[in-house]
Write a protein that holds these residues in place. Structure first.
Motif, mmCIF file in Angstrom:
data_model
loop_
_atom_site.group_PDB
_atom_site.id
_atom_site.type_symbol
_atom_site.label_atom_id
_atom_site.label_comp_id
_atom_site.label_asym_id
_atom_site.label_seq_id
_atom_site.Cartn_x
_atom_site.Cartn_y
_atom_site.Cartn_z
ATOM 1 N N GLY A 373 0.826 -1.207 0.000
ATOM 2 C CA GLY A 373 0.000 0.000 0.000
ATOM 3 C C GLY A 373 0.854 1.248 0.000
ATOM 4 N N LYS A 374 0.163 2.393 -0.049
ATOM 5 C CA LYS A 374 0.884 3.671 -0.119
ATOM 6 C C LYS A 374 0.940 4.354 1.252
ATOM 7 N N VAL A 375 2.049 5.016 1.507
ATOM 8 C CA VAL A 375 2.182 5.833 2.722
ATOM 9 C C VAL A 375 2.858 7.150 2.330
ATOM 10 N N ILE A 376 2.770 8.137 3.203
ATOM 11 C CA ILE A 376 3.442 9.420 2.933
ATOM 12 C C ILE A 376 4.512 9.650 3.998
ATOM 13 N N ARG A 377 5.729 9.789 3.508
ATOM 14 C CA ARG A 377 6.898 9.921 4.386
ATOM 15 C C ARG A 377 6.935 11.298 5.054
ATOM 16 N N MET A 378 7.836 11.465 5.984
ATOM 17 C CA MET A 378 7.965 12.717 6.745
ATOM 18 C C MET A 378 8.164 13.948 5.863
ATOM 19 N N ASP A 379 8.701 13.752 4.656
ATOM 20 C CA ASP A 379 8.945 14.889 3.755
ATOM 21 C C ASP A 379 7.778 15.120 2.803
ATOM 22 N N GLY A 380 6.683 14.394 3.001
ATOM 23 C CA GLY A 380 5.497 14.580 2.165
ATOM 24 C C GLY A 380 5.523 13.762 0.879
ATOM 25 N N GLU A 381 6.570 12.962 0.679
ATOM 26 C CA GLU A 381 6.666 12.144 -0.531
ATOM 27 C C GLU A 381 5.912 10.828 -0.347
ATOM 28 N N GLU A 382 5.227 10.435 -1.418
ATOM 29 C CA GLU A 382 4.497 9.163 -1.351
ATOM 30 C C GLU A 382 5.472 8.003 -1.563
ATOM 31 N N VAL A 383 5.339 6.979 -0.737
ATOM 32 C CA VAL A 383 6.197 5.792 -0.819
ATOM 33 C C VAL A 383 5.290 4.572 -0.884
ATOM 34 N N ARG A 384 5.671 3.620 -1.721
ATOM 35 C CA ARG A 384 4.843 2.416 -1.830
ATOM 36 C C ARG A 384 5.456 1.282 -1.003
ATOM 37 N N LEU A 385 4.703 0.780 -0.041
ATOM 38 C CA LEU A 385 5.147 -0.373 0.736
ATOM 39 C C LEU A 385 4.883 -1.640 -0.086
ATOM 40 N N ILE A 386 5.809 -2.558 0.020
ATOM 41 C CA ILE A 386 5.714 -3.776 -0.792
ATOM 42 C C ILE A 386 5.250 -4.942 0.077
ATOM 43 N N LYS A 387 4.350 -5.734 -0.491
ATOM 44 C CA LYS A 387 3.945 -6.961 0.205
ATOM 45 C C LYS A 387 4.982 -8.030 -0.135
ATOM 46 N N VAL A 388 5.637 -8.554 0.889
ATOM 47 C CA VAL A 388 6.730 -9.511 0.661
ATOM 48 C C VAL A 388 6.233 -10.941 0.752
ATOM 49 N N ARG A 389 5.293 -11.172 1.646
ATOM 50 C CA ARG A 389 4.831 -12.547 1.818
ATOM 51 C C ARG A 389 3.352 -12.596 2.200
ATOM 52 N N GLU A 390 2.783 -13.770 1.998
ATOM 53 C CA GLU A 390 1.384 -13.966 2.364
ATOM 54 C C GLU A 390 1.274 -14.018 3.888
ATOM 55 N N SER A 391 0.098 -13.732 4.376
ATOM 56 C CA SER A 391 -0.082 -13.728 5.822
ATOM 57 C C SER A 391 -1.216 -14.651 6.249
ATOM 58 N N ALA A 392 -1.060 -15.183 7.444
ATOM 59 C CA ALA A 392 -2.154 -15.966 8.017
ATOM 60 C C ALA A 392 -3.207 -15.031 8.607
ATOM 61 N N TYR A 393 -2.841 -13.764 8.709
ATOM 62 C CA TYR A 393 -3.739 -12.790 9.348
ATOM 63 C C TYR A 393 -4.405 -11.915 8.283
ATOM 64 N N PRO A 394 -5.640 -11.480 8.519
ATOM 65 C CA PRO A 394 -6.252 -10.535 7.574
ATOM 66 C C PRO A 394 -5.565 -9.172 7.678
ATOM 67 N N SER A 395 -5.608 -8.406 6.597
ATOM 68 C CA SER A 395 -4.997 -7.072 6.629
ATOM 69 C C SER A 395 -5.919 -6.101 7.379
ATOM 70 N N GLU A 396 -5.362 -4.968 7.784
ATOM 71 C CA GLU A 396 -6.178 -3.929 8.446
ATOM 72 C C GLU A 396 -7.320 -3.514 7.523
ATOM 73 N N GLU A 397 -6.998 -3.413 6.240
ATOM 74 C CA GLU A 397 -8.030 -3.031 5.256
ATOM 75 C C GLU A 397 -9.196 -4.007 5.278
ATOM 76 N N GLU A 398 -8.861 -5.303 5.230
ATOM 77 C CA GLU A 398 -9.907 -6.330 5.206
ATOM 78 C C GLU A 398 -10.766 -6.271 6.467
ATOM 79 N N ILE A 399 -10.109 -6.102 7.597
ATOM 80 C CA ILE A 399 -10.847 -6.072 8.879
ATOM 81 C C ILE A 399 -11.780 -4.855 8.923
ATOM 82 N N LEU A 400 -11.263 -3.722 8.510
ATOM 83 C CA LEU A 400 -12.090 -2.504 8.562
ATOM 84 C C LEU A 400 -13.260 -2.600 7.585
#
Lengths: 408, 133
Positions: A373-400
């Motif tokens: 997903g996307k996040v915004i760093r301290m300098d206001g720049e958008e950074v894309r976080l990478i999904k590295v592996r599958e999870s046994a847990y649901p994501s925050e997005e899914e739960i919400l």
């Protein structure tokens, strides 16, 4: 080897390499101690949160159902946290807050909020971290020790990232200074160091302003001004030391930076510890016109009465949904006691004092590891976080989404 | 002043972020390693002498908000009249929040009375708060 962006702190260092063998982390390369500890903890089942209802282990399904029940029965719900969640997650949480008529706030309301607000409004100028290296002539850290708060900040983005060195070849070709109240390993490499008595930052700013306006000022204030006069591009990195010394009131600081701009391009970067506090403030401002402290009860209202601290102090919320945050470890003790009196639902990837105290814990996939997903760093720049592996847990997005009652 | 003589001192505690503490917290959670790194206060050698507490000995820090016992560490870089503590579950036991006095909680400059303690360091298990089962 997988390449990833480290979500261990607000620096969001990229190019971190991780090798996974037989479902466990075998090698971590280029991460700092904090980043490596964070990644190792995510791979350590003993550190991962488990779903709990009233401290008893349950399935994700049951925990989500219980959370849904508590939220639907709540008359004064509050949603807090989200500073380490992706923009996508934050957007869903805002919709949930709207649907519930909840109060919504994050930790910026008692830390960097005022500073981020000034940057978003354009009262202060920011600067991309990628534009600093070899371009800025002055790096001034104020109330911040990056060696501890953001261990790779100096090498990734500022002083040690410079490729141009002084004529002797010893030091990067940039002035590195700090305004501090303690002797630290960081102040040791800075020159000059403006050593203040604790809580005297406002007086120092007044001295600088007085000097700029043609009045009297201390020798330190004169040296401070001279540094900015000699610089084309100057960065002020603001840490928690400055925030709390000014009690969150940046009006004088903003005035000072404005005056310094007559000599130099003066830019400000808040040394945010969290991964996406800037994103929370920016996104909420787009939606409501306010960066934090919002109530969705009967439309959008905003004010200090909707800050997490004030809500807790007055014991107002009857159910609190905490997302990716650990307020028990950071709140003053009186507020922490009030938190214990209300129903708490906590979404977390790791075990924390807050998950230990919560009525409902929903274990989540970790952003930047099991959730992209996307996040915004301290300098206001958008950074894309990478999904590295599958999870046994649901994501925050899914739960919400589930709590919102919509299909995923 | 002999080692047995001691008095209480008014100190301003300055808190700071400690990467080693953060690493311990992430790695192991809030446990023994966390306690070892968090339950400390750096004091000037002169203040330590006035307190009648030796380097490494327990000192009690208290104010209207709360009271904790932590390990005193002699540090010549610390100015007399001040103490330095990492921001942690220990320091927040002394942290107040009164919006009539200040907008933000007093996380960074905490006024305390310090005295030599004849008690052990406050265990971290006592400080985790909340509704622990």
């Amino acid at each position: 080897m997988a390449n990833l962006v480290c979500a261990g702190c607000g620096s969001l260092c990229d190019g971190i390499q991780v090798q996974i063998e037989e479902n466990r982390i075998a090698v971590i390369d280029k991460a700092c101690a904090k980043g490596a500890a964070f990644l190792n903890a995510l791979g350590n089942p003993k550190r991962r949160a488990i779903c709990l209802v009233n401290h008893k282990e349950v399935s994700s399904e049951k925990a989500i159902e219980e959370a849904k029940r508590l939220l639907s029965q709540s008359k004064r719900p509050l949603i807090f946290g989200l500073d380490n969640s992706t923009l996508e997650t934050q957007a869903i949480a805002f919709r949930l807050a709207e649907k519930l008529g909840a109060v919504l706030d994050d930790a910026s309301s008692f830390s960097y909020g005022e500073l981020i607000s000034s940057l978003l409004k354009g009262t202060l100028h920011g600067c991309s971290l990628s534009q600093i290296k070899d371009k800025a002539n002055l790096l001034m850290y104020w109330g911040s020790n990056p060696m501890h708060s953001h261990p790779r900040h100096l090498s990734e983005h500022s002083y040690y990232a410079y490729t141009e060195y002084d004529i002797a070849g010893w030091l990067p070709k940039v002035k590195l200074g700090c305004v501090e109240v303690r002797d630290t390993e960081f102040s040791y490499i800075c020159n000059p160091v403006f050593m203040l008595s604790p809580g005297k930052d406002r007086e120092f700013i007044q001295d600088v302003l007085s000097l700029i306006k043609g009045g009297n000022g201390t020798e330190e204030a004169k040296t401070f001004c001279d540094l900015f006069k000699l610089s084309r591009l100057s960065l002020i990195f603001c840490g928690r030391g400055l925030v709390y010394s000014l009690d969150g009131d940046f009006s004088l600081f903003n005035e000072m930076v404005g005056k310094l701009s007559q000599w130099t391009k003066a830019c400000v970067i808040p040394m945010i510890d969290d991964v996406n506090m800037f994103g929370f403030n920016k996104l909420l401002r787009q939606k409501t016109g306010h960066i934090n402290q919002v109530s969705f009860s009967g439309g959008v209202s905003h004010g200090p009465e909707f800050s997490f601290l004030e809500q807790l102090r007055k014991g107002l919320p009857d159910c609190i949904l905490i997302i990716g945050s650990d307020p028990i470890s950071t709140l003053p003790v009186s507020l922490r006691n009030n938190l214990a009196k209300t129903k708490v639902i906590c979404l977390s990837s790791l075990i924390t004092p807050t998950t230990k105290a919560a009525d409902v814990v929903i274990a989540t996939a970790a952003p930047g590891w099991e959730q992209g997903g996307k996040v915004i760093r301290m300098d206001g720049e958008e950074v894309r976080l990478i999904k590295v592996r599958e999870s046994a847990y649901p994501s925050e997005e899914e739960i919400l989404e589930r709590l919102l009652g919509e299909k995923i | 002043m002999s080692a047995l003589e001691s008095k209480n001192l008014e100190l301003v505690i300055i808190t700071y972020q400690d990467d080693f503490l953060k690493v311990a917290e992430i790695k192991e959670g809030v446990g023994g390693a966390y306690e070892k790194l968090a339950a400390v206060v750096g004091l000037s050698p002169d203040d330590l002498k006035l307190l009648g507490a030796g380097d490494g000995k327990p000192v009690e820090l208290k104010n209207a908000i709360g009271s904790i016992v932590v390990q005193a560490k002699s540090n010549p870089k610390v100015k007399p009249g001040t103490g330095q503590m990492p921001f942690s579950l220990y320091s927040i036991c002394l942290t107040g929040y009164d919006p009539a006095k200040s907008k933000l909680p007093n996380f960074k400059r905490i006024e305390v009375t310090a005295g030599a303690a004849n008690r052990n360091i406050t265990p971290i298990s006592e400080l985790q708060g909340g509704k622990v089962a």
